[in-house]
Design a protein around this motif. Structure first.
Motif, short mmCIF file in Angstrom:
data_model
loop_
_atom_site.label_atom_id
_atom_site.label_comp_id
_atom_site.label_asym_id
_atom_site.label_seq_id
_atom_site.Cartn_x
_atom_site.Cartn_y
_atom_site.Cartn_z
N ILE A 1 81.64 53.55 26.00
CA ILE A 1 81.85 54.23 27.29
C ILE A 1 80.50 54.68 27.85
O ILE A 1 80.19 54.45 29.03
CB ILE A 1 82.79 55.43 27.11
CG1 ILE A 1 84.21 54.94 26.79
CG2 ILE A 1 82.80 56.30 28.37
CD1 ILE A 1 85.12 56.04 26.27
N ASP A 2 79.70 55.30 27.00
CA ASP A 2 78.38 55.77 27.44
C ASP A 2 77.51 54.60 27.90
O ASP A 2 76.84 54.68 28.95
CB ASP A 2 77.69 56.52 26.31
CG ASP A 2 76.30 57.02 26.69
OD1 ASP A 2 76.21 57.92 27.54
OD2 ASP A 2 75.32 56.48 26.15
N PHE B 1 78.44 51.58 29.03
CA PHE B 1 78.92 50.96 30.26
C PHE B 1 78.60 51.85 31.47
O PHE B 1 78.21 51.35 32.52
CB PHE B 1 80.42 50.70 30.17
CG PHE B 1 80.77 49.38 29.54
CD1 PHE B 1 81.56 48.46 30.22
CD2 PHE B 1 80.30 49.04 28.29
CE1 PHE B 1 81.88 47.23 29.65
CE2 PHE B 1 80.61 47.83 27.71
CZ PHE B 1 81.40 46.92 28.38
N GLU B 2 78.78 53.15 31.32
CA GLU B 2 78.48 54.06 32.43
C GLU B 2 76.99 54.05 32.75
O GLU B 2 76.61 54.13 33.93
CB GLU B 2 78.95 55.47 32.08
CG GLU B 2 80.47 55.63 32.06
CD GLU B 2 80.90 57.02 31.68
OE1 GLU B 2 82.02 57.41 32.03
OE2 GLU B 2 80.10 57.75 31.02
N ARG B 3 76.16 53.94 31.73
CA ARG B 3 74.72 54.04 31.93
C ARG B 3 74.10 52.72 32.39
O ARG B 3 73.23 52.72 33.29
CB ARG B 3 74.06 54.49 30.62
CG ARG B 3 72.54 54.63 30.69
CD ARG B 3 71.99 55.12 29.37
NE ARG B 3 72.62 56.35 28.92
CZ ARG B 3 72.29 56.99 27.80
NH1 ARG B 3 71.35 56.51 27.02
NH2 ARG B 3 72.91 58.11 27.46
N PRO C 1 76.69 49.80 35.89
CA PRO C 1 77.37 50.51 36.97
C PRO C 1 78.13 49.59 37.91
O PRO C 1 78.95 50.07 38.72
CB PRO C 1 76.23 51.24 37.70
CG PRO C 1 75.01 50.44 37.38
CD PRO C 1 75.21 49.92 35.99
N ARG D 1 83.53 48.78 37.78
CA ARG D 1 84.20 49.95 38.34
C ARG D 1 84.62 50.91 37.22
O ARG D 1 85.14 50.48 36.18
CB ARG D 1 85.42 49.56 39.16
CG ARG D 1 85.12 48.68 40.36
CD ARG D 1 86.30 48.68 41.34
NE ARG D 1 87.56 48.42 40.63
CZ ARG D 1 88.07 47.20 40.42
NH1 ARG D 1 87.40 46.12 40.82
NH2 ARG D 1 89.22 47.05 39.79
N PRO D 2 84.44 52.22 37.40
CA PRO D 2 84.75 53.20 36.34
C PRO D 2 86.19 53.15 35.85
O PRO D 2 86.45 53.42 34.68
CB PRO D 2 84.43 54.54 37.01
CG PRO D 2 83.42 54.22 38.07
CD PRO D 2 83.81 52.87 38.57
N ASP D 3 87.13 52.81 36.73
CA ASP D 3 88.53 52.78 36.30
C ASP D 3 88.78 51.69 35.26
O ASP D 3 89.79 51.72 34.55
CB ASP D 3 89.46 52.56 37.50
CG ASP D 3 89.18 51.25 38.23
OD1 ASP D 3 88.11 51.14 38.85
OD2 ASP D 3 90.03 50.35 38.15
N LEU E 1 87.23 51.34 32.54
CA LEU E 1 86.92 51.83 31.20
C LEU E 1 88.08 52.56 30.55
O LEU E 1 87.93 53.13 29.46
CB LEU E 1 85.69 52.74 31.25
CG LEU E 1 84.43 52.16 31.91
CD1 LEU E 1 83.27 53.14 31.77
CD2 LEU E 1 84.07 50.80 31.31
N ARG F 1 88.60 54.61 26.71
CA ARG F 1 88.90 56.05 26.63
C ARG F 1 90.18 56.29 25.84
O ARG F 1 90.26 57.23 25.02
CB ARG F 1 89.03 56.63 28.04
CG ARG F 1 87.78 56.49 28.89
CD ARG F 1 87.91 57.23 30.21
NE ARG F 1 86.87 56.80 31.15
CZ ARG F 1 85.61 57.22 31.10
NH1 ARG F 1 85.22 58.04 30.15
NH2 ARG F 1 84.73 56.78 32.00
#
Length: 240
Positions: free
Chosen positions: A164-165, A167-169, A172, A175-177, A179, A183
């Motif tokens: 998660i960290d 992919f977010e970093r 980008p 799209r965040p949804d 992931l 979670r």
């Protein structure tokens, strides 16, 4: 005539047995694979990451299949209800729910076509062989080994947090949804591994039982490692 005595090794203590299982997960889990290290360091190209999502989906969609095979081996309603939850976690109780649906949404968030993912047309041969090997292992093995093979989940929650960290970093453009699968698996993996570990510790009464359980977990680690080998070395064309 006297018969020769056969030396039988004493079983490990529960603590030693658990230590050996956890050691396999720590030393052989696919978080150490070079492809995963590159993924979490932000070094994958969009083509490489989409290739991994596509091929990993072939594994994901077979998880409820292998869990159905394991469920059929369990001999009490309580155990079957417990393992049935795993199938529901991945298939969902209704359309549009569950881990398989969340993985499809990950693919869409990364720019992949849902129907192309579902078709499986671009899945690599090495990935098919690895996944078939795991499903057949669960089909043919006694309950102890089939359940022990699932203990890669001992390491999964930490991997999900790392992913998660990463992919977010580093990615980008996804799209965040998308992931949501990662979670959800943090808590599900923790519950699943605790349940499976209790069963394996209880069922393995002899040294032979214990060694077969450890070997089953090694085999599962090899399956996951082989899947990444196929993705890393075969390569994928643009759009796969």
């Amino acid at each position: 005539m006297t018969s020769a005595l056969v030396q039988v090794d004493a079983p490990w203590s529960t603590e030693e047995f658990e230590r050996r299982l956890r050691q396999v997960a720590e030393e052989r889990y696919h978080d150490r694979h070079a492809f995963n290290i590159r993924m979490h360091s932000g070094d994958l190209t969009p083509v490489e990451l989409r290739c991994w999502i596509t091929n990993r989906f072939h594994y994901q969609r077979h998880i409820p299949v292998k869990d159905a095979l394991v469920t059929a081996k369990l001999d009490t309603p309580a155990l079957r209800r417990m393992w049935l939850r795993r199938i529901q976690d991945h298939d969902g109780q209704h359309d549009g729910e569950g881990g398989i649906e969340r993985w499809l949404r990950l693919g869409e968030a990364a720019g992949l076509d849902r129907e192309a993912l579902l078709s499986g047309d671009t899945v690599l041969p090495g990935v098919r062989l690895a996944v078939d090997g795991y499903v057949n292992f669960c089909r043919l093995s006694p309950p102890l080994e089939a359940v022990a093979a699932s203990l890669t989940e001992l390491s999964a929650p930490d991997l999900m947090r790392t992913r998660i960290d990463a992919f977010e970093r580093h990615y980008p453009w996804i799209r965040p949804d998308g992931l949501a699968y990662f979670r959800t698996r943090v808590s599900q993996g923790r519950q699943d591994s605790a349940e499976a570990l209790r069963l394996v510790l209880r069922w393995a009464r002899t040294r032979d039982d214990q060694e077969r359980a450890v070997a089953a977990l090694r085999f599962k680690c090899d399956v996951l490692w082989s899947l990444l080998d196929a993705v890393a070395h075969a390569g994928c064309p643009e759009g796969a």
